[in-house]
Write a protein that holds these residues in place. Sequence first.
Motif, PDB file in Angstrom:
ATOM      1  N   GLY A 128       5.171  15.978  19.673  1.00 14.92           N
ATOM      2  CA  GLY A 128       6.343  16.715  20.412  1.00 14.92           C
ATOM      3  C   GLY A 128       7.903  16.626  19.811  1.00 14.92           C
ATOM      4  N   SER A 129       7.817  15.820  18.671  1.00 15.23           N
ATOM      5  CA  SER A 129       8.942  15.832  17.905  1.00 15.23           C
ATOM      6  C   SER A 129       8.865  16.238  16.433  1.00 15.23           C
ATOM      7  CB  SER A 129       9.363  14.339  17.762  1.00 15.23           C
ATOM      8  OG  SER A 129       9.586  13.653  19.201  1.00 15.23           O
ATOM      9  N   PRO A 130      10.150  16.651  15.935  1.00 13.69           N
ATOM     10  CA  PRO A 130      10.024  17.089  14.493  1.00 13.69           C
ATOM     11  C   PRO A 130       9.473  16.098  13.569  1.00 13.69           C
ATOM     12  CG  PRO A 130      12.074  17.530  15.493  1.00 13.69           C
ATOM     13  CD  PRO A 130      11.473  16.818  16.513  1.00 13.69           C
ATOM     14  N   LYS A 131       8.874  16.870  12.321  1.00 15.88           N
ATOM     15  CA  LYS A 131       8.350  16.021  11.296  1.00 15.88           C
ATOM     16  C   LYS A 131       9.336  15.146  10.815  1.00 15.88           C
ATOM     17  CE  LYS A 131       4.984  17.336   8.991  1.00 15.88           C
ATOM     18  NZ  LYS A 131       4.238  18.066   7.651  1.00 15.88           N
ATOM     19  N   ARG A 132       9.274  13.995  10.230  1.00 11.64           N
ATOM     20  CA  ARG A 132      10.292  13.256   9.503  1.00 11.64           C
ATOM     21  C   ARG A 132       9.887  12.775   8.342  1.00 11.64           C
ATOM     22  NH1 ARG A 132      12.812   9.048  13.572  1.00 11.64           N
ATOM     23  NH2 ARG A 132      14.167   8.544  11.840  1.00 11.64           N
ATOM     24  N   PHE A 133      10.497  12.368   7.260  1.00  8.10           N
ATOM     25  CA  PHE A 133       9.868  11.920   5.977  1.00  8.10           C
ATOM     26  C   PHE A 133      10.928  10.562   5.534  1.00  8.10           C
ATOM     27  CE2 PHE A 133      10.433  16.581   6.569  1.00  8.10           C
ATOM     28  CZ  PHE A 133       9.185  17.049   6.139  1.00  8.10           C
ATOM     29  N   GLY A 134      10.302  10.103   4.492  1.00 10.19           N
ATOM     30  CA  GLY A 134      10.700   8.866   3.954  1.00 10.19           C
ATOM     31  C   GLY A 134      10.289   8.524   2.699  1.00 10.19           C
ATOM     32  N   GLN A 135      10.415   7.196   2.408  1.00 11.39           N
ATOM     33  CA  GLN A 135      10.006   6.668   1.288  1.00 11.39           C
ATOM     34  C   GLN A 135       9.313   5.056   1.646  1.00 11.39           C
ATOM     35  OE1 GLN A 135       9.961   8.038  -1.855  1.00 11.39           O
ATOM     36  NE2 GLN A 135       8.973   6.569  -2.920  1.00 11.39           N
ATOM     37  N   TYR A 136       8.045   4.685   1.393  1.00 11.04           N
ATOM     38  CA  TYR A 136       7.691   3.359   1.595  1.00 11.04           C
ATOM     39  C   TYR A 136       7.783   2.259   0.155  1.00 11.04           C
ATOM     40  CZ  TYR A 136       3.219   3.935  -0.686  1.00 11.04           C
ATOM     41  OH  TYR A 136       2.025   4.257  -1.327  1.00 11.04           O
ATOM     42  N   LEU A 137       7.699   1.032   0.455  1.00 10.25           N
ATOM     43  CA  LEU A 137       7.619   0.094  -0.708  1.00 10.25           C
ATOM     44  C   LEU A 137       6.820  -0.862  -0.208  1.00 10.25           C
ATOM     45  CD1 LEU A 137      10.143  -0.914  -3.121  1.00 10.25           C
ATOM     46  CD2 LEU A 137       8.708  -2.330  -2.393  1.00 10.25           C
ATOM     47  N   SER A 138       5.727  -1.113  -1.027  1.00 16.46           N
ATOM     48  CA  SER A 138       4.845  -2.393  -0.577  1.00 16.46           C
ATOM     49  C   SER A 138       4.850  -3.291  -1.722  1.00 16.46           C
ATOM     50  CB  SER A 138       3.428  -1.872  -0.194  1.00 16.46           C
ATOM     51  OG  SER A 138       3.400  -0.791   1.026  1.00 16.46           O
ATOM     52  N   VAL A 139       5.064  -4.733  -1.452  1.00 15.04           N
ATOM     53  CA  VAL A 139       4.648  -5.592  -2.459  1.00 15.04           C
ATOM     54  C   VAL A 139       3.339  -6.206  -2.008  1.00 15.04           C
ATOM     55  CG1 VAL A 139       5.294  -7.784  -3.268  1.00 15.04           C
ATOM     56  CG2 VAL A 139       6.922  -6.164  -2.901  1.00 15.04           C
ATOM     57  N   TRP A 140       2.493  -6.388  -2.913  1.00 11.82           N
ATOM     58  CA  TRP A 140       0.986  -6.797  -2.534  1.00 11.82           C
ATOM     59  C   TRP A 140       0.589  -8.251  -3.313  1.00 11.82           C
ATOM     60  CZ3 TRP A 140      -2.359  -3.381   0.091  1.00 11.82           C
ATOM     61  CH2 TRP A 140      -2.159  -2.400   0.442  1.00 11.82           C
ATOM     62  N   ARG A 141      -0.380  -8.963  -2.725  1.00 12.64           N
ATOM     63  CA  ARG A 141      -0.665  -9.960  -3.279  1.00 12.64           C
ATOM     64  C   ARG A 141      -2.267 -10.047  -3.028  1.00 12.64           C
ATOM     65  NH1 ARG A 141      -1.980 -12.364   1.209  1.00 12.64           N
ATOM     66  NH2 ARG A 141      -0.869 -12.033   3.172  1.00 12.64           N
ATOM     67  N   ARG A 142      -3.025 -10.715  -3.768  1.00 14.31           N
ATOM     68  CA  ARG A 142      -4.486 -10.987  -3.519  1.00 14.31           C
ATOM     69  C   ARG A 142      -4.764 -12.394  -3.035  1.00 14.31           C
ATOM     70  NH1 ARG A 142      -7.570  -8.275  -8.844  1.00 14.31           N
ATOM     71  NH2 ARG A 142      -9.255  -8.231  -7.052  1.00 14.31           N
ATOM     72  N   ASP A 143      -5.585 -12.257  -1.719  1.00 18.71           N
ATOM     73  CA  ASP A 143      -5.896 -13.399  -1.302  1.00 18.71           C
ATOM     74  C   ASP A 143      -6.974 -14.062  -1.806  1.00 18.71           C
ATOM     75  OD1 ASP A 143      -8.547 -12.163  -0.580  1.00 18.71           O
ATOM     76  OD2 ASP A 143      -7.901 -11.479   1.491  1.00 18.71           O
ATOM     77  N   LYS A 144      -7.529 -14.966  -1.267  1.00 19.40           N
ATOM     78  CA  LYS A 144      -8.486 -16.073  -1.718  1.00 19.40           C
ATOM     79  C   LYS A 144      -9.798 -15.671  -2.098  1.00 19.40           C
ATOM     80  CE  LYS A 144      -6.548 -20.256   0.087  1.00 19.40           C
ATOM     81  NZ  LYS A 144      -6.720 -21.447   1.262  1.00 19.40           N
ATOM     82  N   LYS A 145     -10.061 -14.205  -1.467  1.00 17.07           N
ATOM     83  CA  LYS A 145     -11.488 -13.605  -1.714  1.00 17.07           C
ATOM     84  C   LYS A 145     -11.060 -12.594  -2.688  1.00 17.07           C
ATOM     85  CE  LYS A 145     -13.278 -14.448   2.997  1.00 17.07           C
ATOM     86  NZ  LYS A 145     -13.740 -13.757   4.345  1.00 17.07           N
TER      87      LYS A 145
END
Length: 286
Positions: free
Chosen positions: A110-127
């Motif tokens: 019901g609202s207009p579409k919005r835009f942006g940019q994401y940033l993710s920093v990742w790490r690996r778990d013990k598996k």
Amino acid sequence: MIYKKGLSILAAALVSVSAFAQMPEKVGGLLNVDKTAANISKSEGPHAGFKYMVDKQSTFYVPSPVNAVNYLDNRPNIPDLLTWEPNLVLVSRSLDWGVTSGPMEFQKVGSPKRFGQYLSVWRRDKKGNWKIHLRTEVDNFGKKKSEGLEYYEPDSKNFLKHRSEKRLQQREEVVFQTDELFSTILKADTRTGYKEFLADDARFYFPWKDEIEGRDKVLDFLKKDRIEIDTEPTEVGRAYSGEFAYTLGTATVGMKDKVVKFSYIRIWQLKDDFNWKVILEMMWER
């Protein structure tokens, strides 16, 4: 591989590609996780997409930091529709640390579409599974078409395998102190600070501005919009192999007619001359 001028690094090459199928295995593994989460978000909803890539150590900035699992378990007021597409991915030589970033679209019904940019920093778990370490986002108007995917694929060169927690902490302190020096120079002159510490092809994400790529374009933006930035680092993290790191902190941003409180994240790269440079910076309002 196609080398992009100005961005050769100790352990990786920045390469532009037109198809995911061309991705090398090391970077492709992380990219596959991010793209799978995006596909789940598109088909099953954002809540399912987020749950796929987080664990109990993951942090979301919304805009303040929250534990991602607790946040999602409380069924937050997240968009009904959310899609994203990574256009930058890097993985450290130690294969324990990575970054993805790209444009996103989101919408409440019901609202207009919005835009942006994401940033993710990742790490690996013990598996050995890639999990979000931290993720943050910034809004923009979505007017600029995203550039093709670029990535840093680590090579197989050896790196120092430090075992001492004290030594690992000292290595992080080097990056933190570099950010402190950057912040000190910014207090004297914003453009001088960014000219000194940004990589030639650095990316810069600022609220309601399309992605800015290239140090010269960042400097032009700061000058044109008469932006003054003071920052103070509060947190640091570094890949085990040492060539990539991030800093988090707070910022006070003076614009033409107001002063705004921000948070920031900087992704750092150790260059061939052993100087640390920012290859990506994102700012968002606190």
